[in-house]
Enzyme design. Structure first.
Site, mmCIF file in Angstrom:
data_model
loop_
_atom_site.group_PDB
_atom_site.id
_atom_site.type_symbol
_atom_site.label_atom_id
_atom_site.label_comp_id
_atom_site.label_asym_id
_atom_site.label_seq_id
_atom_site.Cartn_x
_atom_site.Cartn_y
_atom_site.Cartn_z
ATOM 1 N N HIS A 246 52.760 25.862 32.021
ATOM 2 C CA HIS A 246 53.308 24.753 32.804
ATOM 3 C C HIS A 246 54.761 24.494 32.424
ATOM 4 O O HIS A 246 55.080 24.355 31.244
ATOM 5 C CB HIS A 246 52.468 23.495 32.512
ATOM 6 C CG HIS A 246 52.802 22.320 33.377
ATOM 7 N ND1 HIS A 246 52.160 22.083 34.579
ATOM 8 C CD2 HIS A 246 53.702 21.322 33.230
ATOM 9 C CE1 HIS A 246 52.657 20.969 35.120
ATOM 10 N NE2 HIS A 246 53.592 20.493 34.318
ATOM 11 N N ASP A 247 55.620 24.408 33.421
ATOM 12 C CA ASP A 247 57.019 24.083 33.155
ATOM 13 C C ASP A 247 57.246 22.590 33.375
ATOM 14 O O ASP A 247 56.818 22.023 34.382
ATOM 15 C CB ASP A 247 57.927 24.910 34.069
ATOM 16 C CG ASP A 247 57.844 26.395 33.732
ATOM 17 O OD1 ASP A 247 57.725 26.709 32.528
ATOM 18 O OD2 ASP A 247 57.871 27.225 34.658
ATOM 19 N N GLU A 248 57.938 22.000 32.424
ATOM 20 C CA GLU A 248 58.134 20.549 32.401
ATOM 21 C C GLU A 248 58.631 19.980 33.727
ATOM 22 O O GLU A 248 59.523 20.527 34.370
ATOM 23 C CB GLU A 248 59.171 20.208 31.320
ATOM 24 C CG GLU A 248 59.552 18.744 31.283
ATOM 25 C CD GLU A 248 60.534 18.447 30.158
ATOM 26 O OE1 GLU A 248 61.429 19.258 29.889
ATOM 27 O OE2 GLU A 248 60.371 17.385 29.532
ATOM 28 N N CYS A 260 55.826 15.991 43.948
ATOM 29 C CA CYS A 260 55.415 17.362 43.621
ATOM 30 C C CYS A 260 54.000 17.363 43.030
ATOM 31 O O CYS A 260 53.394 16.317 42.832
ATOM 32 C CB CYS A 260 56.405 18.002 42.647
ATOM 33 S SG CYS A 260 56.628 17.035 41.166
ATOM 34 N N CYS A 262 53.111 18.671 40.058
ATOM 35 C CA CYS A 262 53.129 19.075 38.648
ATOM 36 C C CYS A 262 52.052 18.394 37.804
ATOM 37 O O CYS A 262 51.282 19.059 37.116
ATOM 38 C CB CYS A 262 54.516 18.857 38.071
ATOM 39 S SG CYS A 262 55.766 19.799 38.981
ATOM 40 N N ARG A 293 62.773 23.561 37.291
ATOM 41 C CA ARG A 293 62.994 25.009 37.359
ATOM 42 C C ARG A 293 64.163 25.422 36.470
ATOM 43 O O ARG A 293 64.999 26.241 36.828
ATOM 44 C CB ARG A 293 63.244 25.463 38.802
ATOM 45 C CG ARG A 293 62.064 25.189 39.694
ATOM 46 C CD ARG A 293 62.197 25.910 41.030
ATOM 47 N NE ARG A 293 61.474 25.185 42.045
ATOM 48 C CZ ARG A 293 61.944 24.916 43.244
ATOM 49 N NH1 ARG A 293 63.119 25.347 43.610
ATOM 50 N NH2 ARG A 293 61.219 24.240 44.109
ATOM 51 N N ASP A 331 65.734 29.111 41.360
ATOM 52 C CA ASP A 331 64.918 28.989 40.158
ATOM 53 C C ASP A 331 65.679 29.641 39.005
ATOM 54 O O ASP A 331 66.232 30.709 39.168
ATOM 55 C CB ASP A 331 63.591 29.751 40.412
ATOM 56 C CG ASP A 331 62.499 29.339 39.454
ATOM 57 O OD1 ASP A 331 62.742 29.358 38.243
ATOM 58 O OD2 ASP A 331 61.394 29.003 39.936
ATOM 59 N N ARG A 333 64.206 29.791 35.686
ATOM 60 C CA ARG A 333 63.282 29.671 34.557
ATOM 61 C C ARG A 333 63.082 30.951 33.741
ATOM 62 O O ARG A 333 62.617 30.918 32.635
ATOM 63 C CB ARG A 333 61.913 29.183 35.046
ATOM 64 C CG ARG A 333 61.910 27.705 35.302
ATOM 65 C CD ARG A 333 60.592 27.266 35.869
ATOM 66 N NE ARG A 333 60.400 27.711 37.231
ATOM 67 C CZ ARG A 333 59.365 27.374 37.975
ATOM 68 N NH1 ARG A 333 58.421 26.614 37.469
ATOM 69 N NH2 ARG A 333 59.254 27.791 39.211
HETATM 70 ZN ZN LIG Z 1 57.301 18.385 39.626
#
Ligand SMILES: [Zn+2]
Length: 420
Positions: A246-248, A260, A262, A293, A331, A333
């Site tokens: 998982h990206d912050e 979103c 997330c 991202r 992006d 990342r």
């Molecule tokens: Zn998000």
């Protein structure tokens, strides 16, 4: 104190100065099995003659450390007292640790330095761990909901009577092996060093003046692995492994902002990770500090506004395009380096991967890890304003088990207006 402050500011030694190359700097032989031959990562500021890495410890927090030293609140020559800081779990070495190409952004010997580098510590070298392992109980409202709705049961071991989930958590600071990173990015090491130097405003001259220093501790965020079940079973391919990388997204993850998916993705991953542990497998959530991202929150909020103000409103059709307009890329990342954490933990096979992202999937599979099932988020967990994101991602080729909308249909998937 006043005298100390003056002494510091009066004498600045440039890292590029020739007398900064020392004979007794312990060399680094990345991938070497014997820790004595591999060498400890030494990034202390206090003993310059021992430094074998560019940058300093604590990632982005090194800048706060500088502020507290400048203000006089922090002793400049502090040496860490590490008694009783040993991890609650000790990860056993696995073959990836000793493959100089498998792990290039983490020091696999960064935990348990008292075992790996006892001789160096006894000799007075100032070595700091870059990995720390501890235990925690997580209290998450969505997990309580999952219990109340019958999706998750209290077993007293993984999920406790107070609805908390017991886990082992591992914090990992970035330690970059520059030759290995260049190889993975398919660029020359010299080019990588030059661009890192230029694009940080010349922050680390050693990148270009000290090709003998192969490591860098960059001023970026760290990552954290949350493990549910027995961490020893992660490398056992017969045990079911459920994983989310998982990206912050601070706005959603912490504050519940609903543009979103997330937080729902994260909590759904945690819920399923806990269920897997209850079945005798292992759950793994890796959390990367790569906000928006890896473009940052300011860029992200600018994109939100641009999306909502564009002609025709916020539609799934222009979702990625708006990010590219503002940030120059969709992006940043670099999922190429993401699997390093998985290899550190000994992951060889993921039975259930919670992610729609092909970039993540390709990076994991490309690094030699088998993925059996890919899971996308159940529709009922998607917040209303996040339908734009989900439909745009599906149309762009992200993984889904559901239907994919065509261009005309995408226009009809609209987000909330700016002032609603
Ligand atoms: Zn998000």
């Amino acid at each position: 104190m006043e005298k100390q402050k003056k002494a510091r500011t009066a004498h600045v030694v440039l890292t590029s100065h020739s007398n900064q190359v020392f004979k007794d700097t312990p060399p680094i032989n990345w991938g070497e099995k014997d820790p004595k031959k591999r060498g400890p990562v030494i990034a202390t500021i206090s003993e310059k003659q021992n430094r074998n890495a560019i940058g300093t410890h604590s990632g982005s927090y090194t800048v706060y450390r500088a502020l507290s030293i400048a203000s006089g609140a922090f002793p400049k020559l502090h040496k860490p007292e590490l008694a009783n800081t040993e991890g609650t779990f000790r990860f056993k070495p696995n073959p990836s640790w000793f493959d100089s190409t498998k792990i290039v952004t983490i020091d696999p010997l960064g935990a348990d330095i008292n075992i790996h580098f006892k001789d160096y510590l006894d000799a007075g070298y100032n070595i700091k761990p870059t990995i720390a392992v501890t235990q925690a109980h997580l209290h998450i409202p969505e997990v309580r909901d999952a219990v109340n709705e019958g999706r998750l049961k209290i077993d007293g071991k993984i999920v406790k009577e107070d609805f908390s989930i017991k886990c082992t958590k591992v914090a990992l600071e970035p330690v970059w092996y520059l030759p290995g990173m260049a190889e993975r990015l398919n660029v020359s090491e010299g080019e990588l060093r030059k661009v890192l130097f230029q694009e940080t405003g010349g922050m680390f001259p050693e990148l270009v003046t000290r090709p003998d220093l192969k490591l860098m501790l960059p001023p970026i965020g760290s990552s954290t692995a949350y493990i549910f079940g027995d961490p020893d079973d992660i490398h056992n391919t017969d045990k079911e492994l459920t994983c989310r990388v998982h990206d912050e997204c601070n706005g959603s993850d912490v504050f519940g902002s609903d543009i979103c998916t997330c937080r729902p993705y994260l909590t759904w991953g945690i819920e399923d990770a806990a269920r897997t542990a209850q079945r005798g497998g292992v759950g793994l959530i890796v959390y990367f500090r790569k906000e928006g991202r890896a473009l940052g929150e300011v860029t992200k909020f600018l994109v939100y506004n641009a999306r909502k103000r564009q002609e025709g409103g916020d539609s799934a059709k222009n979702y990625f395009y708006r990010t590219e307009c503002v940030a120059g890329v969709q992006d940043a990342r670099f999922q190429e380096f993401m699997p390093d954490v998985l290899h550190y933990l000994g992951v060889k096979k993921i039975h259930n991967l919670h992610s729609m992202s092909n970039m993540k999937y390709d990076a994991i599979v490309g690094s030699g890890i088998e993925v059996v099932n890919r899971l996308s988020i159940p529709e009922e967990l998607i917040p209303a304003d996040a339908m734009v994101e989900i439909e745009a991602k599906k149309a762009a080729g992200y993984f889904t088990e559901g239907e994919i909308k065509d261009s005309k249909d995408l226009e009809s998937v609209q987000g909330r207006k700016l002032d609603e």
